[in-house]
Design an enzyme around this catalytic site. Sequence first.
Site, PDB file in Angstrom:
ATOM      1  CG  HIS A 147      22.735 -44.563  43.911  1.00  9.44           C
ATOM      2  ND1 HIS A 147      22.843 -44.082  42.614  1.00  9.44           N
ATOM      3  CD2 HIS A 147      23.191 -45.839  43.871  1.00  9.44           C
ATOM      4  CE1 HIS A 147      23.328 -45.025  41.828  1.00  9.44           C
ATOM      5  NE2 HIS A 147      23.556 -46.105  42.565  1.00  9.44           N
ATOM      6  CG  ASP A 154      23.375 -47.426  39.043  1.00 13.22           C
ATOM      7  OD1 ASP A 154      24.461 -47.629  39.616  1.00 13.22           O
ATOM      8  OD2 ASP A 154      22.277 -47.483  39.633  1.00 13.22           O
ATOM      9  CD  GLU A 218      25.409 -52.725  42.386  1.00 13.08           C
ATOM     10  OE1 GLU A 218      24.544 -53.124  43.185  1.00 13.08           O
ATOM     11  OE2 GLU A 218      25.556 -51.520  42.082  1.00 13.08           O
ATOM     12  CG  HIS A 221      27.539 -48.454  41.895  1.00 13.84           C
ATOM     13  ND1 HIS A 221      26.396 -48.054  42.544  1.00 13.84           N
ATOM     14  CD2 HIS A 221      28.564 -47.803  42.505  1.00 13.84           C
ATOM     15  CE1 HIS A 221      26.718 -47.202  43.512  1.00 13.84           C
ATOM     16  NE2 HIS A 221      28.036 -47.038  43.499  1.00 13.84           N
TER      17      HIS A 221
END
Length: 259
Positions: A147, A154, A218, A221
């Site tokens: 990130h 996201d 995730e 993500h």
Amino acid sequence: MPTSNSSTADGTPLARVPSLDAPEWERVSALPITECGERLIPMSLAPEPIKVFPAYARLGIPGAVPECFVREGVYRALLQAARRLPEGIGMVVLDGWRPWRVQQYLFDTLHEAIHHHHPSLDEGELMVRTREFVSLPSRDPLAPSPHLTGGAVDVTLCDADGMPLDMGTQFDEAIPASHTDHLETLKASSAAQRQARDNRRLLYRVMHEAGFTNLPSEWWHYDFGDQLWAHYSGSGVARYGPAELDTIENRWRRQFSDG
């Protein structure tokens, strides 16, 4: 409002979300980065069907910025993905570029929560459990947290009224059910679980077709251009290293140094 998301905008049936292995972080962080120099772009500039909800700023996390910034290539790829969604479905961007301070806060708080609930875990096991959902905070130009590059994003889906669709878990729930393929593995499922499964399939499909890769633990993500993307796409070379927001002070310094 649509009652089913079993196909994409062109009517193509949705395939199962594939089951992928967790990243081997040592291999991921060893991949080379050829920085392309793309700027960070605020996602609030994006037209419909993209919406922006900077989740960490809204949660009051220290250091979080009230905007979702991404690299220019990510911005354009997100638009491509969102435009593949069926009519009446939108995309919500929850987070993009993340300051190191926020990455450290997320890592520390999850590490502490896991340790509190599982006090018997040793430090090695704690690190593995924590890194399942939050990457190690790193500003290393050779191995930055995803990130911190502006290449990780996201996202979730919403209906025409902006209401988030059911994805089976909430954003950032650090539980096995958040694994992208989890709903594919259930032998018996309810109608709600099948709908959430189809929502995950839809999100995965449009993001994959736009060039993104997914972090298997995730469902929200996705990566484009960073080392995780280089790993899962098979390209072997990342294009985004660590990035920083421009400031007025930096602009003035460049102006006078160029003069």
